[in-house]
Motif scaffolding. Structure first.
Motif, PDB file in Angstrom:
ATOM      1  N   LEU A 262     -28.541 -36.149  46.246  1.00 55.58           N
ATOM      2  CA  LEU A 262     -29.576 -35.132  46.380  1.00 55.58           C
ATOM      3  C   LEU A 262     -30.774 -35.692  47.117  1.00 55.58           C
ATOM      4  O   LEU A 262     -31.385 -36.667  46.662  1.00 55.58           O
ATOM      5  CB  LEU A 262     -30.050 -34.675  44.988  1.00 55.58           C
ATOM      6  CG  LEU A 262     -29.072 -33.910  44.111  1.00 55.58           C
ATOM      7  CD1 LEU A 262     -29.702 -33.680  42.750  1.00 55.58           C
ATOM      8  CD2 LEU A 262     -28.722 -32.578  44.765  1.00 55.58           C
ATOM      9  N   GLU A 263     -31.112 -35.035  48.232  1.00 56.84           N
ATOM     10  CA  GLU A 263     -32.290 -35.494  48.976  1.00 56.84           C
ATOM     11  C   GLU A 263     -33.558 -35.323  48.158  1.00 56.84           C
ATOM     12  O   GLU A 263     -34.501 -36.090  48.279  1.00 56.84           O
ATOM     13  CB  GLU A 263     -32.404 -34.730  50.292  1.00 56.84           C
ATOM     14  CG  GLU A 263     -31.647 -35.431  51.379  1.00 56.84           C
ATOM     15  CD  GLU A 263     -31.809 -34.751  52.715  1.00 56.84           C
ATOM     16  OE1 GLU A 263     -32.817 -34.066  52.923  1.00 56.84           O
ATOM     17  OE2 GLU A 263     -30.887 -34.914  53.543  1.00 56.84           O
ATOM     18  N   ALA A 264     -33.562 -34.277  47.316  1.00 57.45           N
ATOM     19  CA  ALA A 264     -34.750 -34.021  46.489  1.00 57.45           C
ATOM     20  C   ALA A 264     -35.110 -35.263  45.687  1.00 57.45           C
ATOM     21  O   ALA A 264     -36.279 -35.561  45.480  1.00 57.45           O
ATOM     22  CB  ALA A 264     -34.495 -32.845  45.548  1.00 57.45           C
ATOM     23  N   VAL A 265     -34.097 -35.975  45.239  1.00 56.63           N
ATOM     24  CA  VAL A 265     -34.347 -37.161  44.422  1.00 56.63           C
ATOM     25  C   VAL A 265     -34.511 -38.402  45.296  1.00 56.63           C
ATOM     26  O   VAL A 265     -35.450 -39.179  45.134  1.00 56.63           O
ATOM     27  CB  VAL A 265     -33.206 -37.361  43.390  1.00 56.63           C
ATOM     28  CG1 VAL A 265     -33.448 -38.619  42.568  1.00 56.63           C
ATOM     29  CG2 VAL A 265     -33.076 -36.141  42.485  1.00 56.63           C
ATOM     30  N   SER A 266     -33.623 -38.563  46.268  1.00 55.47           N
ATOM     31  CA  SER A 266     -33.657 -39.818  47.021  1.00 55.47           C
ATOM     32  C   SER A 266     -34.768 -39.850  48.063  1.00 55.47           C
ATOM     33  O   SER A 266     -35.367 -40.888  48.314  1.00 55.47           O
ATOM     34  CB  SER A 266     -32.301 -40.056  47.688  1.00 55.47           C
ATOM     35  OG  SER A 266     -31.991 -38.965  48.537  1.00 55.47           O
ATOM     36  N   GLU A 267     -35.067 -38.719  48.685  1.00 58.99           N
ATOM     37  CA  GLU A 267     -36.025 -38.718  49.801  1.00 58.99           C
ATOM     38  C   GLU A 267     -37.366 -38.073  49.448  1.00 58.99           C
ATOM     39  O   GLU A 267     -38.375 -38.401  50.022  1.00 58.99           O
ATOM     40  CB  GLU A 267     -35.443 -37.948  51.008  1.00 58.99           C
ATOM     41  CG  GLU A 267     -34.075 -38.396  51.475  1.00 58.99           C
ATOM     42  CD  GLU A 267     -34.100 -39.810  52.016  1.00 58.99           C
ATOM     43  OE1 GLU A 267     -35.142 -40.201  52.560  1.00 58.99           O
ATOM     44  OE2 GLU A 267     -33.085 -40.526  51.874  1.00 58.99           O
ATOM     45  N   ASP A 268     -37.337 -37.121  48.537  1.00 59.09           N
ATOM     46  CA  ASP A 268     -38.543 -36.308  48.369  1.00 59.09           C
ATOM     47  C   ASP A 268     -38.883 -36.096  46.896  1.00 59.09           C
ATOM     48  O   ASP A 268     -39.205 -35.006  46.466  1.00 59.09           O
ATOM     49  CB  ASP A 268     -38.302 -34.940  49.054  1.00 59.09           C
ATOM     50  CG  ASP A 268     -39.608 -34.208  49.288  1.00 59.09           C
ATOM     51  OD1 ASP A 268     -40.669 -34.871  49.236  1.00 59.09           O
ATOM     52  OD2 ASP A 268     -39.566 -32.983  49.485  1.00 59.09           O
ATOM     53  N   ILE A 269     -38.802 -37.178  46.151  1.00 62.59           N
ATOM     54  CA  ILE A 269     -39.019 -37.062  44.705  1.00 62.59           C
ATOM     55  C   ILE A 269     -40.462 -36.623  44.396  1.00 62.59           C
ATOM     56  O   ILE A 269     -40.728 -36.006  43.373  1.00 62.59           O
ATOM     57  CB  ILE A 269     -38.646 -38.381  43.995  1.00 62.59           C
ATOM     58  CG1 ILE A 269     -38.460 -38.110  42.499  1.00 62.59           C
ATOM     59  CG2 ILE A 269     -39.632 -39.497  44.269  1.00 62.59           C
ATOM     60  CD1 ILE A 269     -37.707 -39.166  41.756  1.00 62.59           C
ATOM     61  N   GLU A 270     -41.377 -36.905  45.356  1.00 61.07           N
ATOM     62  CA  GLU A 270     -42.788 -36.496  45.159  1.00 61.07           C
ATOM     63  C   GLU A 270     -42.912 -34.973  45.073  1.00 61.07           C
ATOM     64  O   GLU A 270     -43.862 -34.457  44.492  1.00 61.07           O
ATOM     65  CB  GLU A 270     -43.679 -37.008  46.306  1.00 61.07           C
ATOM     66  CG  GLU A 270     -43.861 -38.520  46.356  1.00 61.07           C
ATOM     67  CD  GLU A 270     -42.659 -39.246  46.951  1.00 61.07           C
ATOM     68  OE1 GLU A 270     -41.828 -38.598  47.614  1.00 61.07           O
ATOM     69  OE2 GLU A 270     -42.553 -40.474  46.729  1.00 61.07           O
TER      70      GLU A 270
END
Ligand code: ZN
Length: 295
Positions: free
Chosen positions: A263-271
């Motif tokens: 999931l990009e939400a977690v790996s790239e854009d957790i902010e």
């Protein structure tokens, strides 16, 4: 054409009851009533609604808990075991319904806040979300398709178990039921007891307390992500006012998940995935207003 519907809302808290009538954030009359005895508080609440010129068609209540939320239960709407002892067994739904003769829907305060954020704040458009508050206690609201997750009782995310390395943290936890559950290890009270300070806010930003706090809260976030896969997680409450804490949580969530979720939400854009509450208006009372609209 049907008339404009006016709704009532109550955010029932341990220190005050915020009552409101209206249709939404731009049209809301509110009044704060100090929480005293159940009888005195409830009569003031009823007086507020009866003194309004426009009659409400339903009332939503976001209440401190635990509360019986099962609409099929004979004790629906009853406060089950509040630390405010004289409120134990009080049935707010019944009292308000009898006095005002309108439908009443009740939910927990944290679900109310979650609904408020969903309708008016950071979580707009995210139908499946989790809202966690970390303060004196730790609470969690879960919305599925924009409504609180139904079940036997409301969720009690604050009492989930998280790994506790006694060599790293010798504090045994202070939950009266489980000792070292999440709330027992990471609530504001746990922080003050562990570090022997009066208030958690007295500890400086670079105190080791915050690394440990961020780790416990990250365990909770990971458990939530793995079990509920929410579209967004909002984390608030007094303890999160500590600036560096959210960053520490982000760092640890990524570390603990170890790239497992694609999931990009977690790996790239957790902010933008685990965030602080963004709505600065009265999210709780607006959440209660939404509950009224759901009746
Ligand atoms: Zn517990």
């Amino acid at each position: 054409m049907s008339e404009k519907q006016i709704y009532g809302a109550i955010e029932a808290g341990g220190t005050s009851f915020v009552c409101a009538v209206g249709t939404g954030p731009e049209d809301l009359i509110t009044k704060e009533i100090t929480t005293t005895t159940p009888n005195e508080t409830v009569s003031k609440v009823i007086e507020f609604f009866t003194s309004q010129t426009e009659k409400v068609s339903a009332i939503g209540v976001a209440c401190f808990g635990p509360v019986d939320l099962n609409v099929n239960s004979p004790t629906y709407g009853q406060i089950l075991s509040s630390p405010k002892l004289d409120w134990n067994g009080v049935n707010l739904v019944e009292k308000i319904q009898q006095a005002l003769k309108v439908p009443v829907k009740i939910d927990t305060d944290v679900n109310g806040a979650a609904i408020g954020e969903y309708r008016h704040g950071a979580a707009q458009g995210k139908n499946n979300l989790v809202y966690v508050t970390v303060g004196t206690g730790i609470g969690g609201g879960v919305l599925v398709n924009g409504k609180s997750l139904p079940g036997l009782l409301h969720t009690e995310l604050g009492h989930m178990f998280v790994p506790h390395d006694i060599n790293q943290d010798s504090f045994g936890g202070n939950c009266p039921y489980h000792a070292d559950c999440l709330e027992g290890l990471a609530s504001a009270g746990a922080i003050t007891e562990r570090w022997g300070t009066k208030k958690a806010s007295d500890l400086p930003d670079d105190h080791q307390a915050w690394e440990l706090e961020g780790l416990y809260l990250a365990y909770a976030m990971v458990n939530i992500i793995l079990t509920l896969s929410p579209e967004i997680i909002i984390i608030g409450g007094g303890v999160l006012k500590r600036k560096p804490l959210l960053k520490i949580i982000h760092k640890n969530v990524k570390k603990l998940l170890n790239g497992y979720l694609p999931l990009e939400a977690v790996s790239e854009d957790i902010e933008s995935y685990i965030i602080l509450p963004q709505y600065h208006g009265p999210a709780g009372v607006l959440g209660a207003l939404e509950l009224a609209k759901q009746t």
